[in-house]
Scaffold this motif. Structure first.
Motif, mmCIF file in Angstrom:
data_model
loop_
_atom_site.group_PDB
_atom_site.id
_atom_site.type_symbol
_atom_site.label_atom_id
_atom_site.label_comp_id
_atom_site.label_asym_id
_atom_site.label_seq_id
_atom_site.Cartn_x
_atom_site.Cartn_y
_atom_site.Cartn_z
ATOM 1 N N ASN A 12 0.794 -1.234 0.000
ATOM 2 C CA ASN A 12 0.000 0.000 0.000
ATOM 3 C C ASN A 12 0.826 1.283 0.000
ATOM 4 O O ASN A 12 0.296 2.359 0.286
ATOM 5 C CB ASN A 12 -0.970 0.010 1.178
ATOM 6 C CG ASN A 12 -1.952 -1.143 1.124
ATOM 7 O OD1 ASN A 12 -2.565 -1.398 0.091
ATOM 8 N ND2 ASN A 12 -2.077 -1.875 2.228
ATOM 9 N N ALA A 13 2.100 1.186 -0.291
ATOM 10 C CA ALA A 13 2.909 2.390 -0.445
ATOM 11 C C ALA A 13 2.563 3.065 -1.776
ATOM 12 O O ALA A 13 2.127 2.417 -2.726
ATOM 13 C CB ALA A 13 4.397 2.046 -0.390
ATOM 14 N N GLY A 65 2.447 1.481 3.517
ATOM 15 C CA GLY A 65 1.616 2.656 3.695
ATOM 16 C C GLY A 65 2.332 3.979 3.575
ATOM 17 O O GLY A 65 1.721 5.026 3.802
ATOM 18 N N SER A 66 3.589 3.982 3.229
ATOM 19 C CA SER A 66 4.330 5.242 3.094
ATOM 20 C C SER A 66 4.001 5.915 1.770
ATOM 21 O O SER A 66 3.569 5.281 0.808
ATOM 22 C CB SER A 66 5.837 4.995 3.206
ATOM 23 O OG SER A 66 6.180 4.658 4.530
ATOM 24 N N ALA A 88 7.026 2.225 8.229
ATOM 25 C CA ALA A 88 5.632 2.257 7.806
ATOM 26 C C ALA A 88 5.011 3.634 8.022
ATOM 27 O O ALA A 88 5.301 4.324 9.010
ATOM 28 C CB ALA A 88 4.837 1.208 8.578
ATOM 29 N N ASN A 89 4.170 4.041 7.075
ATOM 30 C CA ASN A 89 3.359 5.249 7.203
ATOM 31 C C ASN A 89 4.173 6.533 7.359
ATOM 32 O O ASN A 89 3.838 7.409 8.146
ATOM 33 C CB ASN A 89 2.369 5.110 8.374
ATOM 34 C CG ASN A 89 1.417 3.943 8.176
ATOM 35 O OD1 ASN A 89 0.835 3.789 7.108
ATOM 36 N ND2 ASN A 89 1.282 3.111 9.193
ATOM 37 N N THR A 134 5.435 9.999 5.464
ATOM 38 C CA THR A 134 5.017 10.871 4.373
ATOM 39 C C THR A 134 6.169 11.767 3.951
ATOM 40 O O THR A 134 6.676 12.557 4.757
ATOM 41 C CB THR A 134 3.822 11.749 4.780
ATOM 42 O OG1 THR A 134 2.710 10.922 5.116
ATOM 43 C CG2 THR A 134 3.428 12.692 3.652
ATOM 44 N N SER A 145 8.037 5.948 11.660
ATOM 45 C CA SER A 145 6.608 5.982 11.325
ATOM 46 C C SER A 145 5.943 7.283 11.764
ATOM 47 O O SER A 145 6.167 7.780 12.870
ATOM 48 C CB SER A 145 5.896 4.800 11.987
ATOM 49 O OG SER A 145 6.377 3.583 11.473
ATOM 50 N N GLY A 146 5.115 7.801 10.886
ATOM 51 C CA GLY A 146 4.314 8.974 11.209
ATOM 52 C C GLY A 146 4.989 10.299 10.967
ATOM 53 O O GLY A 146 4.342 11.342 11.077
ATOM 54 N N SER A 203 9.555 9.306 15.108
ATOM 55 C CA SER A 203 8.144 9.152 14.774
ATOM 56 C C SER A 203 7.352 10.413 15.085
ATOM 57 O O SER A 203 7.601 11.105 16.081
ATOM 58 C CB SER A 203 7.554 7.957 15.532
ATOM 59 O OG SER A 203 7.699 8.130 16.924
ATOM 60 N N CYS A 204 6.418 10.719 14.196
ATOM 61 C CA CYS A 204 5.484 11.838 14.353
ATOM 62 C C CYS A 204 6.173 13.191 14.441
ATOM 63 O O CYS A 204 5.635 14.128 15.040
ATOM 64 C CB CYS A 204 4.584 11.623 15.564
ATOM 65 S SG CYS A 204 3.563 10.138 15.439
#
Length: 346
Positions: free
Chosen positions: A127-128, A145-146, A162-163, A165, A180-181, A217-218
C-alpha cells in the motif's frame, strides 16, 4: 521481500569489527546482545556505566564489552574497548534484523508511477505510493503505507518505516532513517492577515535532508516558503519534533523529543537541544551550543556553551511565593541601584 535471518558472529569477528582487545575463546559464536543480568552464553553484554559493575560478577554472557580498567573483574570472556558504549552502538546494528540488506521487490498492492527511477534492490512495501518523477537509490526501503510525493529523491540505503510521508520536491541523502508517522515537506505555517481573516501563503520551497539523518516518529519538517528548509549531515531528530519553514540545522546536531523551532532560525553544527526546548523565529544559534530541557530561547546565541532558562520544579507553595517575587524584580533592581548610588556618593 523477506529479510535473511540475523547472522551469528564469532568473538574474533566481533573484536575485529570493533577494534577491541579480545580476552577469551575467540571461536565462541554470538547471536545477540543482552543486559548483564539477562545475557546467556550466546550473547554479549556491555558495561558503559559504573553503576552496573555490581552485576558483573554473576554475569553468564558469552562475553562482556567493557573498558580495560574493569577487565580484571569480568568472570567471562571480554572485549576491551576505550568507549564501550560506542562499541555497543556498533554491535547493535549487526544484530538488528530490520537493518539487514534488503533483497528488493515491489509489493503487488503498492502504487508506483511508471517513470519512477529505482536503484538496485529497492524494496517497496504494501500500500505504499510513489508518485511521478521520484528517484530511489540503491537499497532504499519504503515501508508499508508510506507516501513519496512527485519529484522527490531519496539516497541509497535510506529507510522509510511504515506510514511515513515525504511530500513533493523533497531531497533526502544517503542512509537516512525516517520513523513511522513523520512528515517531511508539509506546508510551513505561513499566512497573511488583512485585519479580518487569514490568507494562505503558498509554500514554494522544499526540504533537503543530508546524509545519515534520522527523524523520529510523528516529527514534522516543513517545506520552505521560498528557499528550502535544510537539515545537515548526521543530524538526529527525536520523536514529536516540529521544525518550521526555512530552518537550517548544521551537521552533527541532535534534537530531543518535543523540540520546536520557529521559522527561519539557524542552528549551527554540533548543537544539542534538550527535550521540550523552544527556539523563536529568525534566530541564529552558533556552533557548539547545548540548550537544556524545557528552555525557551528568544535571542540569538553567538558563543558556544550550555544555556538554560526557566525554573526547576518545586512545591506549589514555594512556587507561588517566587511568582510574586518575579513580579517585584524590576522594582527591587531599581531600589538596589539607588542604594548603591547613594553608598558610592558617601
Amino acid at each position: 521481500m523477506t529479510h535473511p535471518a540475523t547472522p551469528q558472529y564469532t568473538l574474533t569477528e566481533l573484536a575485529e569489527r570493533l577494534g577491541a582487545q579480545l580476552i577469551g575463546d575467540g571461536s565462541r559464536r554470538i547471536s545477540g546482545l543482552a543486559t548483564l543480568k539477562e545475557a546467556g552464553p550466546d550473547q554479549v553484554a556491555f558495561v558503559a556505566n559504573r553503576s552496573y559493575l555490581k552485576d558483573l560478577a554473576n554475569c553468564r554472557a558469552g562475553a562482556v564489552l567493557l573498558h580495560p580498567e574493569h577487565g580484571a573483574a569480568c568472570p567471562v570472556a571480554r572485549l576491551e574497548l576505550a568507549n564501550p558504549y560506542l562499541g555497543y552502538a556498533h554491535l547493535s546494528q549487526l544484530f538488528d534484523p530490520i537493518l539487514a540488506a534488503p533483497v528488493g521487490g515491489i509489493h503487488p498492492t503498492a502504487v508506483v508511477a511508471e517513470d519512477v527511477v529505482l536503484g538496485a534492490r529497492v524494496e517497496i512495501g504494501p500500500n505504499a505510493v510513489v508518485e511521478a518523477g521520484v528517484e530511489l537509490g540503491d537499497e532504499v526501503v519504503v515501508g508499508a503505507g508510506s507516501f513519496i510525493g512527485a519529484g522527490s529523491c531519496i539516497g541509497e540505503q535510506s529507510r522509510l518505516h511504515a506510514n511515513v510521508t515525504v511530500c513533493h520536491g523533497v531531497t533526502i541523502g544517503k542512509r537516512a532513517i525516517l520513523h513511522s508517522g513523520c512528515v517531511i515537506g508539509g506546508d510551513g505555517f505561513g499566512f497573511a492577515h488583512d485585519g479580518g481573516r487569514w490568507h494562505k501563503i503558498a509554500q514554494l520551497g522544499g526540504v533537503v535532508l543530508g546524509d545519515d539523518v534520522e527523524v523520529g516518529s510523528c516529527s514534522s519538517i516543513d517545506r520552505g516558503a521560498l528557499d528550502d528548509t535544510v537539515i545537515g549531515n548526521d543530524v538526529k531528530i527525536d520523536s514529536q519534533v516540529q521544525i518550521a519553514h526555512n530552518v537550517r540545522i548544521g551537521d552533527h546536531s541532535a534534537l530531543a523529543g518535543c523540540v520546536g523551532i520557529a521559522g527561519s532560525t539557524r542552528v549551527g553544527r554540533n548543537c544539542m537541544l534538550g527535550g521540550g526546548v523552544g527556539l523563536s523565529g529568525h534566530l541564529t544559534i552558533c556552533d557548539g551550543v547545548q540548550v537544556t530541557g524545557m528552555s525557551l530561547v528568544t535571542n540569538s546565541i553567538h558563543e558556544p556553551g550550555v544555556y538554560s532558562s526557566g525554573t526547576g520544579a518545586m512545591s506549589n507553595a514555594q512556587w507561588r511565593k517566587n511568582a510574586v517575587r518575579f513580579k517585584q524584580l524590576d522594582d527591587m533592581a531599581r531600589r538596589l541601584a539607588r542604594l548603591e548610588k547613594r553608598d558610592q556618593q558617601g
